[in-house]
Design an enzyme around this catalytic site. Sequence first.
Site, PDB file in Angstrom:
ATOM      1  N   LYS A 260       0.740  -1.034  -0.118  1.00  0.00           N
ATOM      2  CA  LYS A 260      -0.284   0.404   0.188  1.00  0.00           C
ATOM      3  C   LYS A 260       0.962   1.486   0.103  1.00  0.00           C
ATOM      4  O   LYS A 260       0.061   2.712  -0.221  1.00  0.00           O
ATOM      5  CB  LYS A 260      -1.492   0.111   1.585  1.00  0.00           C
ATOM      6  CG  LYS A 260      -1.816  -0.884   1.588  1.00  0.00           C
ATOM      7  CD  LYS A 260      -3.349  -0.781   0.342  1.00  0.00           C
ATOM      8  CE  LYS A 260      -4.293  -1.577   0.292  1.00  0.00           C
ATOM      9  NZ  LYS A 260      -5.939  -1.289  -0.612  1.00  0.00           N
TER      10      LYS A 260
ATOM     11  N   SER B 147       1.478  -9.171  -1.157  1.00  0.00           N
ATOM     12  CA  SER B 147       1.293  -8.224  -0.466  1.00  0.00           C
ATOM     13  C   SER B 147       1.422  -7.444   0.552  1.00  0.00           C
ATOM     14  O   SER B 147       2.012  -6.283   0.690  1.00  0.00           O
ATOM     15  CB  SER B 147      -0.674  -7.761  -0.815  1.00  0.00           C
ATOM     16  OG  SER B 147      -1.162  -8.535   0.174  1.00  0.00           O
TER      17      SER B 147
END
Length: 335
Positions: A64, A315
Site C-alpha cells: 500500500k 502483499s
Amino acid sequence: MTLSPSVQSTNVQPPTLRDVYEARKTIAPYLARTPLHYSAGLSQLFEAEIYLKHEEYHPLGAFKGRGGLNLLSHLSEEERQRGVITASTGNHGQSIASACRIFGARALIALPEKDPNPLKVAAMQALGAELVLHGDNFDEAKAHAERLAREEGLRYVHPTDEPLLIAGVGTQALEIIEDLPDVEVMYLPLGGGSGVAGACTVAQAIDSRIRVRAVQSAGAPAGFLSWQQGQLVQAPMNTFAEGIATMNGYELPQRIIRHALDDFVLVSDEEIMHAMGLLIEKAHTMAEGAGAVATAGALKQKDDLRGKKVSITVSGGNTTAEVLAEALKVYNEVG
C-alpha cells in the site's frame, strides 16, 4: 445471504498506463523496487514456474505504501495543512501516515475499535498519525471518517476510489512484467480492489494475454459478488485476514476489473492459514493473512497452472505472533 446495493458511487476516471509510469517516477525516490523471486519449493509443488512478488519487503511491510506516496505528492499545500483523513484496517493507514510524514501533512486514520491489529496500530502511531477508533468493522470506521472529513474540512482519501492510489499500487504489476515479460498468470489479493485494479490496468495495456486473477476470503466476499453480479453489493464479513476484510464492493476498482479480470477465486480462512504455513516452509516467506491469500487462490487452481509462468503477490507481512502460530498449527494439521 442477504445482499443490498452499496451506496458508494463515484464519477472519477480510471488511471491509465501513462499514470502508472508517472507514479513510478513519483515514488522512486522514496521506495525501492521489490524483488520478484523464483520459488523452487513452490514451483515443484505446483509443477509450474512460480515467482513471488515480495511486497512485504517494503519498509511498511505492505504494497500500500506505493499508493499513499503517489496521492500525497499531488495534494496542494493547503490540503496538506488542513489535514488528510482515511479509514483503514492497517496497511492503507500506514501508507497514508507515512506519506503524510514525508510531505508534511496532518494524518488522521479511522480504524475499527474492535480487535485492531496491534502491530499496525503501533506502526501508524509511530509514523505520527492521529488514530480515531470507531465501530466494529472497517466500513463503520470508514463512514465515521467521511463524517469527520465533512465536519472538519479535511481531505478525505477513499481507500479505493482514488485514481492516484490505483496508479501507485499498479507499479507493482509494472515491475512484475518488466522482470518476467512472459508471465502468463498473475495472482493478487483483493479487499477493496486497488491492487487488482492496478494490475488489470497495466496488464491490459501491455499484453492483454496476461491473465490477472483476484483472490478474496470467502468470509468477506463483497468484492467477488460485486464482480460476479456486475453491480456493487454489500455482504456479511467474517475473516481473520483484516487486510482484505470489507463488507462492500467499490465502484472504481470494480469498473476497472469488470471486463479485465480473468478469474476471481474465493478461499476459506483455513486455506489462507494453510498458505501462510506453506509460504514459510516452501518459500521462507512470512506473510499476513491478506499477504498469503493470493497463494491460497493459486493453490486452489494448481491443476490449471501446470507448466505455466505464474506470479503471486505477497502483499504484506504484518502479522502477529499469535496469528502466525495459529496458521502454523493449521498448516501442520492439514499437512
